[in-house]
Design an enzyme around this catalytic site. Structure first.
Site, PDB file in Angstrom:
ATOM      1  CD  GLU A 142      -3.261  -6.541   3.623  1.00 13.90           C
ATOM      2  OE1 GLU A 142      -3.139  -7.268   2.749  1.00 13.90           O
ATOM      3  OE2 GLU A 142      -2.659  -5.560   3.635  1.00 13.90           O
ATOM      4  CD  GLU A 158      -2.933  -1.221   2.350  1.00  8.87           C
ATOM      5  OE1 GLU A 158      -2.411  -1.501   3.462  1.00  8.87           O
ATOM      6  OE2 GLU A 158      -4.133  -1.271   2.172  1.00  8.87           O
TER       7      GLU A 158
HETATM    8  N1  COA Z   1       3.781  -8.071  11.734  1.00  7.43           N
HETATM    9  C1  COA Z   1       4.551  -8.293  12.977  1.00  7.43           C
HETATM   10  N2  COA Z   1       5.661  -9.262  12.857  1.00  7.43           N
HETATM   11  C2  COA Z   1       5.958  -9.779  11.829  1.00  7.43           C
HETATM   12  C3  COA Z   1       5.096  -9.436  10.402  1.00  7.43           C
HETATM   13  C4  COA Z   1       3.929  -8.606  10.665  1.00  7.43           C
HETATM   14  N3  COA Z   1       3.306  -8.294   9.419  1.00  7.43           N
HETATM   15  N4  COA Z   1       5.607 -10.151   9.442  1.00  7.43           N
HETATM   16  C5  COA Z   1       6.820 -10.974   9.968  1.00  7.43           C
HETATM   17  N5  COA Z   1       6.965 -10.592  11.405  1.00  7.43           N
HETATM   18  C6  COA Z   1       7.850 -11.327  12.325  1.00  7.43           C
HETATM   19  C7  COA Z   1       7.726 -12.531  12.285  1.00  7.43           C
HETATM   20  O1  COA Z   1       6.851 -12.663  13.248  1.00  7.43           O
HETATM   21  C8  COA Z   1       9.204 -12.999  12.673  1.00  7.43           C
HETATM   22  O2  COA Z   1       9.300 -12.609  14.081  1.00  7.43           O
HETATM   23  P1  COA Z   1      10.446 -13.514  15.174  1.00  7.43           P
HETATM   24  O3  COA Z   1      11.730 -13.376  14.477  1.00  7.43           O
HETATM   25  O4  COA Z   1       9.982 -12.790  16.332  1.00  7.43           O
HETATM   26  O5  COA Z   1       9.738 -15.135  15.129  1.00  7.43           O
HETATM   27  C9  COA Z   1      10.071 -12.204  11.864  1.00  7.43           C
HETATM   28  O6  COA Z   1       9.240 -11.069  11.643  1.00  7.43           O
HETATM   29  C10 COA Z   1      10.634 -12.974  10.679  1.00  7.43           C
HETATM   30  O7  COA Z   1       9.400 -13.343  10.091  1.00  7.43           O
HETATM   31  P2  COA Z   1       9.527 -14.575   9.557  1.00  7.43           P
HETATM   32  O8  COA Z   1       8.257 -14.995   8.816  1.00  7.43           O
HETATM   33  O9  COA Z   1      10.177 -15.649  10.228  1.00  7.43           O
HETATM   34  O10 COA Z   1      10.633 -14.310   7.968  1.00  7.43           O
HETATM   35  P3  COA Z   1      10.584 -14.875   6.583  1.00  7.43           P
HETATM   36  O11 COA Z   1      11.787 -14.197   6.067  1.00  7.43           O
HETATM   37  O12 COA Z   1      10.518 -16.257   6.512  1.00  7.43           O
HETATM   38  O13 COA Z   1       9.256 -14.103   5.996  1.00  7.43           O
HETATM   39  C11 COA Z   1       7.819 -12.387   5.486  1.00  7.43           C
HETATM   40  C12 COA Z   1       9.139 -12.942   5.962  1.00  7.43           C
HETATM   41  C13 COA Z   1       7.503 -10.920   5.677  1.00  7.43           C
HETATM   42  C14 COA Z   1       6.995 -12.802   4.107  1.00  7.43           C
HETATM   43  C15 COA Z   1       6.522 -13.387   6.396  1.00  7.43           C
HETATM   44  O14 COA Z   1       6.831 -13.098   7.796  1.00  7.43           O
HETATM   45  C16 COA Z   1       5.052 -12.808   6.160  1.00  7.43           C
HETATM   46  O15 COA Z   1       4.519 -13.191   5.353  1.00  7.43           O
HETATM   47  N6  COA Z   1       4.861 -11.995   7.128  1.00  7.43           N
HETATM   48  C17 COA Z   1       3.326 -11.520   7.178  1.00  7.43           C
HETATM   49  C18 COA Z   1       2.915 -10.403   5.881  1.00  7.43           C
HETATM   50  C19 COA Z   1       1.578  -9.982   6.029  1.00  7.43           C
HETATM   51  O16 COA Z   1       0.744 -10.906   6.178  1.00  7.43           O
HETATM   52  N7  COA Z   1       1.306  -8.569   6.100  1.00  7.43           N
HETATM   53  C20 COA Z   1       0.260  -8.049   5.994  1.00  7.43           C
HETATM   54  C21 COA Z   1      -0.054  -7.864   7.658  1.00  7.43           C
HETATM   55  S1  COA Z   1      -1.943  -7.394   7.743  1.00  7.43           S
END
Ligand code: COA
Length: 689
Positions: free
Chosen positions: A123, A103
């Site tokens: 989301e 966004e």
């Molecule tokens: N909010 C809060 N924490 C988040 C986050 C988010 N949107 N996205 C990732 N994190 C945190 C994870 O909990 C993890 O925390 P930790 O190290 O304490 O366990 C850390 O960031 C790393 O994330 P991880 O998923 O282990 O790394 P990755 O490289 O495998 O994947 C992403 C990274 C961003 C692809 C994956 O975390 C993801 O899909 N996040 C959600 C994205 C999302 O849905 N965003 C919309 C939110 S409404």
């Protein structure tokens, strides 16, 4: 500082710096707003380039904040300020730009992405909708159809696809450098997305999206709400639709579904080696896998994909050929789905040896046995592995039910052995149960957890018991289903009730797929130790006796004419009625709600026993097992999370009512009674040491 800014020539460089993935919590939102104000007051800037430090542009809103009230500045206001800024903002993305990160890109005047960037609005996978303009700006940029697809499915797209659909303007290896060199004359005059007309209405596209979401994300609220919002972009003024989007986002974040999905998201990330493990893992470079059947071949392929060399061991030349064919089939299927290039396949084949000579495993650091489920066979295999492998190699059994302690007792050094319970297909299913025997060393367990990480699997530690965590719950689920069958329902009604609950398929269809003979063999094995007073339903055994082994033979609980989809088989009703007659059961009807209630209660009660016995700990681990290994609906948060939403008191009351019917099968678990007595949830339950 979670956001930094500085000037370079006539460009303002704004960087998100909130490791590890630049989640956009309060400090980031405030930092971005401060950066907008700084840029507005900085004379002579031609552009502001926003990028992310570390491995991501931005992973979206900080989901940890979603349990509390929203705190200003809110992301939609921050993005409005960026979009309205007199100095045009340029997004220079790499890694991932998800949710609020995508966004943020949409609020910029120009969008550049590095080639490997994944951009998406996921989301709905967290039970919410985009909350900062995504549902309104994206359709204005890429059209209604594409926006519906991206937002309702939540699947990110790669940079090149994003460029093709017009979501990004340029793909560049160094997006910031590209942004610095950009001729701003054309960018300066570009309209901002919120000023554009919405896309043309397209009812067909909206209906199609609804049907797809209904099928793929059955029972979930967020995808349908997201579709409503995207559809609004074609009929409603930007500001009005934006207000609706925000309101929907705020309402959804506190729903049970969103809480459940957040719970699983964070539980998955928390699934790591426990803190009390005080040993370094063995760095596995070469592994031996024993048994080249479906499971062994899948495990071997998973290891190879993770860059681990594999010696796949079989008993004889025929076995070697079968194993080669099995692994070849898996690779063919992966190739057809575009998941395995020819080059990668050649690399994998070079790292694989299939043989019946155990001496070929002399350099293996780890052996995983996936041979026939017989104690005798397993003991022979481990005897051979002990001789062939280095003395410090770690050993693992993929047994589903057999006693890991008994297998270990046959080894000179039982501390080398653990259980590594994979799920079929082993290269796809994310769950890995790591089974700790009485003697298993910390080094072996640490190696198991490290391996899970390399295989990108979700590891869950289990103690030794019949079926470990998952299959033990499954056995109780099936027992409760068979009892319902005997007492009055039929497989298709029961299956449908569980599909309505959120499973992709009910227990009978699932059994047809895996084959009825496995559970039958298991029941035979347990016959000697079964409680003679416990009610036993022999219908499954009769099915096997009649050769109704499931889909592989064309007939099981359903019929599969021509090897195709399932059709109801009325003969089953006769068979069940006959069994009920023999057993003098008076059958009666069960409503779908009764069916669901009994099946879910049976699983919860068994899982609570598993907690009470210390086989699993904490309850969230059982959530991971049920969601990642057994198809429990993710949006219900897993079995124990769901139990806590029902409430321990209500569960105990339900069990007490059923206990009158069958005091053995429905005896409430000690863990449930303890929780009820202490007024705590299952998630906070710890067994007495
Ligand atoms: N909010 C809060 N924490 C988040 C986050 C988010 N949107 N996205 C990732 N994190 C945190 C994870 O909990 C993890 O925390 P930790 O190290 O304490 O366990 C850390 O960031 C790393 O994330 P991880 O998923 O282990 O790394 P990755 O490289 O495998 O994947 C992403 C990274 C961003 C692809 C994956 O975390 C993801 O899909 N996040 C959600 C994205 C999302 O849905 N965003 C919309 C939110 S409404």
């Amino acid at each position: 500082m979670t956001v930094t800014w500085r000037r370079e020539g006539d460009a303002g460089l704004v960087e998100l710096a909130n490791p590890p993935v630049n989640a956009m919590g309060l400090a980031v939102r405030q930092g971005l707003l401060d950066a907008v104000r700084w840029a507005e007051n900085e004379p002579g800037l031609s552009r502001v380039i926003v990028s992310g430090q570390g491995r991501a542009f931005a992973a979206g809103g900080d989901a940890r904040e979603f349990d509390g009230d929203p705190v200003p500045p809110h992301l939609p206001d921050v993005l409005d300020a960026i979009e309205a800024s007199t100095v045009p903002w340029i997004a220079a993305a790499h890694g991932v730009a998800l949710g609020g990160g995508a966004e943020l890109m949409l609020a910029c005047r120009y969008r550049i992405a590095a080639p490997e960037t994944k951009i998406g609005l996921p989301e709905v996978t967290l039970g919410v909708v985009p909350g900062a303009g995504g549902t309104q700006r994206l359709p204005r940029l890429v059209g209604l159809d594409t926006a519906l697809d991206m937002i309702a499915n939540g699947k990110p797209v790669g940079a090149l696809d994003a460029q093709e659909m017009g979501l990004v303007d340029a793909v560049a290896d160094d997006p910031v450098a590209h942004a610095m060199s950009l001729d701003m004359t054309s960018v300066q005059d570009r309209p901002i997305l919120s000023a554009l007309d919405g896309p043309a209405p397209d009812d067909d596209a909206v209906q199609k999206a609804r049907a797809t979401a209904h099928k793929r994300m059955r029972g979930q609220i967020a995808p349908q709400k997201a579709i409503d919002l995207v559809a609004l972009s074609a009929t409603t003024a930007f500001r009005d639709a934006l207000a609706r989007e925000r309101q929907t986002f705020i309402e959804l974040r506190s729903t049970e579904q969103a809480k459940a999905l957040r719970h699983i998201f964070f539980a998955e990330r928390a699934a790591k080696a426990p803190g009390w493990l005080d040993a370094e893992p063995l760095k596995v470079e070469r592994a031996a896998v024993v048994g080249g059947g479906t499971m062994g071949a899948g495990i071997a392929y998973a290891l190879l994909l993770a860059g681990i060399g594999v010696t796949l061991l079989e008993t004889d030349a025929d076995g070697v050929e079968r194993a080669k064919a099995n692994i070849g089939r898996i690779m063919d299927a992966s190739g057809r789905r575009g998941l395995l290039s020819d080059d990668k396949r050649a690399g994998i084949e070079a790292a694989l040896t299939v043989t019946d000579d155990y001496r070929a495993a002399a350099k293996a650091d780890l052996a995983i046995e996936a041979a026939f489920e017989s104690m005798e066979v397993k003991k022979t295999v481990f005897g051979a592995l002990e001789k062939a492998l280095p003395a410090d190699a770690v050993l693992a059994t993929n047994t589903s039910y057999l006693d890991v302690n008994e297998i270990a007792a046959g080894l000179a050094d039982p501390s080398r052995l653990m259980g590594l319970h994979f799920f079929a297909p082993a290269h796809i299913m994310k769950l890995l149960e790591i089974v700790q025997g009485d003697a298993t060393s910390h080094r072996a367990l640490a190696t198991g957890f490290d391996l899970a990480k390399r295989l990108r699997k979700v590891p869950v530690l289990s103690g030794v018991c019949d079926g470990f965590i998952g299959n033990r719950i499954l056995a109780r689920y099936r027992e409760a289903a068979d009892t319902l069958l005997m007492d009055g329902t039929n497989p298709w009604e029961l299956d449908e009730a569980m599909v309505e609950f959120g499973y992709a398929m009910g227990p009978y269809e699932a059994q047809d797929l895996s084959g009825l003979d496995i559970a039958h063999a298991n029941r035979q094995r347990q016959a000697a130790t079964r409680d003679p007073d416990r009610r036993y339903i022999p219908i499954g055994d009769r099915m096997v006796a009649e050769g109704r082994l499931g889909k592989k033979v064309g007939v099981g609980w359903y019929r599969y004419p021509g090897g195709g989809g399932k059709v109801v088989d009325p003969l089953i009703e006769d068979l069940v009625r006959e069994e009920a007659h023999f057993a003098k059961v008076e059958r009666r009807e069960f409503t779908d709600d009764e069916i669901r209630r009994r099946l879910v209660l049976a699983m919860i009660n068994e899982a609570a026993d598993i907690l009470a016995e210390g086989i699993a700990q904490p309850a969230a681990d059982i959530d991971l097992v049920t969601v990642f290994g057994y198809g429990f609906p993710r949006w219900r948060g897993g079995l124990m999370h769901y139990a806590d939403t029902l409430g321990v008191d209500a569960i105990v009351a339900d069990l007490r009512a059923l206990e009158a019917e069958d005091p053995i099968a429905w005896k409430p678990s000690a863990a449930l009674l303890a929780c009820a007595q202490q007024g705590i949830a299952l998630r906070d339950y710890r067994p007495n040491p």
